[in-house]
Design a protein around this motif. Structure first.
Motif, PDB file in Angstrom:
ATOM      1  N   ALA A  95       6.524   4.486 -12.965  1.00  0.00           N
ATOM      2  CA  ALA A  95       6.833   4.521 -11.539  1.00  0.00           C
ATOM      3  C   ALA A  95       6.897   3.109 -10.965  1.00  0.00           C
ATOM      4  O   ALA A  95       7.778   2.799 -10.148  1.00  0.00           O
ATOM      5  CB  ALA A  95       5.788   5.356 -10.795  1.00  0.00           C
ATOM      6  N   ALA A  96       5.968   2.256 -11.394  1.00  0.00           N
ATOM      7  CA  ALA A  96       6.000   0.865 -10.930  1.00  0.00           C
ATOM      8  C   ALA A  96       7.270   0.165 -11.404  1.00  0.00           C
ATOM      9  O   ALA A  96       7.913  -0.573 -10.649  1.00  0.00           O
ATOM     10  CB  ALA A  96       4.760   0.125 -11.430  1.00  0.00           C
ATOM     11  N   HIS A  97       7.635   0.412 -12.641  1.00  0.00           N
ATOM     12  CA  HIS A  97       8.854  -0.179 -13.202  1.00  0.00           C
ATOM     13  C   HIS A  97      10.084   0.263 -12.423  1.00  0.00           C
ATOM     14  O   HIS A  97      10.995  -0.532 -12.168  1.00  0.00           O
ATOM     15  CB  HIS A  97       8.966   0.220 -14.673  1.00  0.00           C
ATOM     16  CG  HIS A  97      10.179  -0.290 -15.369  1.00  0.00           C
ATOM     17  ND1 HIS A  97      10.501  -1.623 -15.449  1.00  0.00           N
ATOM     18  CD2 HIS A  97      11.160   0.375 -16.047  1.00  0.00           C
ATOM     19  CE1 HIS A  97      11.624  -1.775 -16.141  1.00  0.00           C
ATOM     20  NE2 HIS A  97      12.051  -0.579 -16.495  1.00  0.00           N
ATOM     21  N   SER A  98      10.094   1.529 -12.014  1.00  0.00           N
ATOM     22  CA  SER A  98      11.247   2.044 -11.279  1.00  0.00           C
ATOM     23  C   SER A  98      11.416   1.365  -9.926  1.00  0.00           C
ATOM     24  O   SER A  98      12.513   1.359  -9.364  1.00  0.00           O
ATOM     25  CB  SER A  98      11.113   3.566 -11.081  1.00  0.00           C
ATOM     26  OG  SER A  98      10.146   3.868 -10.092  1.00  0.00           O
TER      27      SER A  98
ATOM     28  N   VAL B 147       6.486  -5.188 -12.652  1.00  0.00           N
ATOM     29  CA  VAL B 147       6.017  -5.169 -14.032  1.00  0.00           C
ATOM     30  C   VAL B 147       4.577  -4.682 -14.026  1.00  0.00           C
ATOM     31  O   VAL B 147       3.840  -4.884 -13.048  1.00  0.00           O
ATOM     32  CB  VAL B 147       6.130  -6.566 -14.669  1.00  0.00           C
ATOM     33  CG1 VAL B 147       5.215  -7.573 -13.991  1.00  0.00           C
ATOM     34  CG2 VAL B 147       5.829  -6.514 -16.160  1.00  0.00           C
ATOM     35  N   GLY B 148       4.180  -4.005 -15.090  1.00  0.00           N
ATOM     36  CA  GLY B 148       2.826  -3.485 -15.171  1.00  0.00           C
ATOM     37  C   GLY B 148       2.198  -3.745 -16.522  1.00  0.00           C
ATOM     38  O   GLY B 148       2.893  -3.942 -17.525  1.00  0.00           O
ATOM     39  N   GLY B 149       0.885  -3.753 -16.551  1.00  0.00           N
ATOM     40  CA  GLY B 149       0.136  -3.886 -17.788  1.00  0.00           C
ATOM     41  C   GLY B 149      -1.103  -3.010 -17.739  1.00  0.00           C
ATOM     42  O   GLY B 149      -1.792  -2.971 -16.711  1.00  0.00           O
ATOM     43  N   TRP B 150      -1.366  -2.318 -18.830  1.00  0.00           N
ATOM     44  CA  TRP B 150      -2.524  -1.417 -18.942  1.00  0.00           C
ATOM     45  C   TRP B 150      -3.526  -2.090 -19.860  1.00  0.00           C
ATOM     46  O   TRP B 150      -3.284  -2.246 -21.054  1.00  0.00           O
ATOM     47  CB  TRP B 150      -2.040  -0.085 -19.494  1.00  0.00           C
ATOM     48  CG  TRP B 150      -3.098   0.966 -19.739  1.00  0.00           C
ATOM     49  CD1 TRP B 150      -4.428   0.903 -19.482  1.00  0.00           C
ATOM     50  CD2 TRP B 150      -2.854   2.262 -20.312  1.00  0.00           C
ATOM     51  NE1 TRP B 150      -5.049   2.074 -19.857  1.00  0.00           N
ATOM     52  CE2 TRP B 150      -4.107   2.925 -20.360  1.00  0.00           C
ATOM     53  CE3 TRP B 150      -1.724   2.918 -20.780  1.00  0.00           C
ATOM     54  CZ2 TRP B 150      -4.242   4.214 -20.873  1.00  0.00           C
ATOM     55  CZ3 TRP B 150      -1.870   4.204 -21.283  1.00  0.00           C
ATOM     56  CH2 TRP B 150      -3.107   4.842 -21.320  1.00  0.00           C
TER      57      TRP B 150
ATOM     58  N   MET C 205       0.549   6.201 -18.087  1.00  0.00           N
ATOM     59  CA  MET C 205       1.908   5.842 -18.472  1.00  0.00           C
ATOM     60  C   MET C 205       2.882   6.106 -17.337  1.00  0.00           C
ATOM     61  O   MET C 205       3.812   5.324 -17.098  1.00  0.00           O
ATOM     62  CB  MET C 205       2.316   6.649 -19.711  1.00  0.00           C
ATOM     63  CG  MET C 205       3.610   6.198 -20.352  1.00  0.00           C
ATOM     64  SD  MET C 205       3.464   4.551 -21.089  1.00  0.00           S
ATOM     65  CE  MET C 205       4.625   3.625 -20.076  1.00  0.00           C
ATOM     66  N   ASN C 206       2.654   7.179 -16.593  1.00  0.00           N
ATOM     67  CA  ASN C 206       3.530   7.471 -15.461  1.00  0.00           C
ATOM     68  C   ASN C 206       3.359   6.454 -14.328  1.00  0.00           C
ATOM     69  O   ASN C 206       4.317   6.162 -13.606  1.00  0.00           O
ATOM     70  CB  ASN C 206       3.284   8.895 -14.950  1.00  0.00           C
ATOM     71  CG  ASN C 206       4.031   9.925 -15.768  1.00  0.00           C
ATOM     72  OD1 ASN C 206       4.977   9.616 -16.468  1.00  0.00           O
ATOM     73  ND2 ASN C 206       3.578  11.167 -15.693  1.00  0.00           N
TER      74      ASN C 206
ATOM     75  N   ASP D 221       0.830  -1.203   0.000  1.00  0.00           N
ATOM     76  CA  ASP D 221       0.000   0.000   0.000  1.00  0.00           C
ATOM     77  C   ASP D 221       0.865   1.255   0.000  1.00  0.00           C
ATOM     78  O   ASP D 221       0.547   2.243  -0.681  1.00  0.00           O
ATOM     79  CB  ASP D 221      -0.937   0.005   1.207  1.00  0.00           C
ATOM     80  CG  ASP D 221      -2.075  -1.008   1.080  1.00  0.00           C
ATOM     81  OD1 ASP D 221      -2.275  -1.545  -0.038  1.00  0.00           O
ATOM     82  OD2 ASP D 221      -2.754  -1.257   2.096  1.00  0.00           O
ATOM     83  N   ALA D 222       1.957   1.219   0.752  1.00  0.00           N
ATOM     84  CA  ALA D 222       2.858   2.377   0.790  1.00  0.00           C
ATOM     85  C   ALA D 222       3.504   2.601  -0.575  1.00  0.00           C
ATOM     86  O   ALA D 222       3.644   3.744  -1.027  1.00  0.00           O
ATOM     87  CB  ALA D 222       3.924   2.180   1.863  1.00  0.00           C
ATOM     88  N   ALA D 223       3.872   1.515  -1.253  1.00  0.00           N
ATOM     89  CA  ALA D 223       4.477   1.639  -2.579  1.00  0.00           C
ATOM     90  C   ALA D 223       3.454   2.150  -3.592  1.00  0.00           C
ATOM     91  O   ALA D 223       3.787   2.939  -4.476  1.00  0.00           O
ATOM     92  CB  ALA D 223       5.045   0.290  -3.023  1.00  0.00           C
ATOM     93  N   ILE D 224       2.200   1.706  -3.455  1.00  0.00           N
ATOM     94  CA  ILE D 224       1.150   2.211  -4.343  1.00  0.00           C
ATOM     95  C   ILE D 224       1.005   3.718  -4.170  1.00  0.00           C
ATOM     96  O   ILE D 224       0.869   4.468  -5.151  1.00  0.00           O
ATOM     97  CB  ILE D 224      -0.184   1.493  -4.056  1.00  0.00           C
ATOM     98  CG1 ILE D 224      -0.108   0.032  -4.514  1.00  0.00           C
ATOM     99  CG2 ILE D 224      -1.350   2.205  -4.767  1.00  0.00           C
ATOM    100  CD1 ILE D 224      -1.301  -0.802  -4.100  1.00  0.00           C
ATOM    101  N   GLU D 225       1.061   4.184  -2.933  1.00  0.00           N
ATOM    102  CA  GLU D 225       0.975   5.630  -2.692  1.00  0.00           C
ATOM    103  C   GLU D 225       2.143   6.354  -3.352  1.00  0.00           C
ATOM    104  O   GLU D 225       1.960   7.424  -3.952  1.00  0.00           O
ATOM    105  CB  GLU D 225       0.944   5.906  -1.192  1.00  0.00           C
ATOM    106  CG  GLU D 225      -0.349   5.469  -0.524  1.00  0.00           C
ATOM    107  CD  GLU D 225      -0.372   5.782   0.967  1.00  0.00           C
ATOM    108  OE1 GLU D 225       0.642   6.313   1.487  1.00  0.00           O
ATOM    109  OE2 GLU D 225      -1.397   5.496   1.617  1.00  0.00           O
ATOM    110  N   ASP D 226       3.338   5.778  -3.269  1.00  0.00           N
ATOM    111  CA  ASP D 226       4.505   6.391  -3.905  1.00  0.00           C
ATOM    112  C   ASP D 226       4.342   6.418  -5.426  1.00  0.00           C
ATOM    113  O   ASP D 226       4.678   7.416  -6.084  1.00  0.00           O
ATOM    114  CB  ASP D 226       5.776   5.617  -3.544  1.00  0.00           C
ATOM    115  CG  ASP D 226       6.206   5.832  -2.105  1.00  0.00           C
ATOM    116  OD1 ASP D 226       5.740   6.809  -1.473  1.00  0.00           O
ATOM    117  OD2 ASP D 226       7.005   5.009  -1.603  1.00  0.00           O
ATOM    118  N   ILE D 227       3.841   5.317  -5.985  1.00  0.00           N
ATOM    119  CA  ILE D 227       3.642   5.224  -7.432  1.00  0.00           C
ATOM    120  C   ILE D 227       2.665   6.293  -7.904  1.00  0.00           C
ATOM    121  O   ILE D 227       2.915   7.001  -8.885  1.00  0.00           O
ATOM    122  CB  ILE D 227       3.147   3.810  -7.807  1.00  0.00           C
ATOM    123  CG1 ILE D 227       4.295   2.790  -7.657  1.00  0.00           C
ATOM    124  CG2 ILE D 227       2.571   3.770  -9.219  1.00  0.00           C
ATOM    125  CD1 ILE D 227       3.842   1.339  -7.725  1.00  0.00           C
TER     126      ILE D 227
END
Length: 200
Positions: free
Chosen positions: A134-137, A141-144, A129-130, A34-40
């Motif tokens: 941000a997730a990649h950083s 991995v992410g998918g839209w 896209m950001n 949850d903390a990482a989601i907030e950062d993303i």
């Protein structure tokens, strides 16, 4: 510009092209906390935004809410296609359960603004896209994904209401397969340099 800034920018220039989209069905734990989601999301908020309208919203759907989301998907699908077959329904349900982290992105335009709707929608796409960058950083991995649920009003109403639209489902996690480069267009097919016509 300091040497440190130059090195950071050089690393960034090499890093950004390394991002690849992943398939949600190939995403396993761990996903962002949850903390990482907030950062993303905080990072994604640096998106260009004419008029400072923030014409986007993001909703995180927890793992223990996925069954309820699947029910919402299924009910909406059966309302539209009452004779849907088992495989169709399984595919719809799977969309609600894939990947450790699921973020629902809503385009949330400000109708009273003088900023054109198209510009607000473009900002929402840039925001998505950001999120992925941000997730990649952070090593995820992410998918839209869009698909049928993104264009159904009953599904949209699970998260908001008109004039909002679902801009996509953003799935985040760890890929259980190696990501490979997909075909990209030739640069010369995309990039050109304007040559103004000569004037008499």
């Amino acid at each position: 510009m300091s040497e440190k800034q130059f090195n950071d920018l050089s690393s960034l220039a090499a890093y950004l092209p390394s991002r690849r989209s992943g398939r949600p069905r190939n995403m396993v734990a761990p996903g962002p906390s949850d903390a990482a989601i907030e950062d993303i999301v905080a990072t994604a908020m640096r998106t260009p935004d004419h008029g400072k309208l923030a014409p986007w919203r993001i909703i995180s759907v927890a793992q223990d809410q996925r069954d309820l989301l699947a029910q919402g998907f299924t009910q909406a699908y059966l309302k539209e296609k009452p004779d849907a077959g088992r495989l169709e329904l399984e595919g719809i349900e799977n969309m609600a359960h894939e990947a450790p982290t699921l973020l629902v992105l809503l385009s949330s335009p400000v109708a009273s603004s003088k900023v054109p709707l198209w510009e607000q929608e473009l900002s929402c796409g840039a925001f998505a896209m950001n999120i992925l960058h941000a997730a990649h950083s952070l090593g995820f991995v992410g998918g839209w994904i869009t698909g049928w649920p993104a264009y159904n009003d009953d599904v949209r109403d699970l998260f908001g209401g008109a004039p909002e639209k679902i801009a996509g489902f953003l799935y985040l996690g760890t890929s259980n397969i190696e990501l490979v480069e997909r075909p990209r267009p030739e640069l010369k097919e995309i990039l050109s340099f304007w040559t103004p016509a000569a004037r008499d």
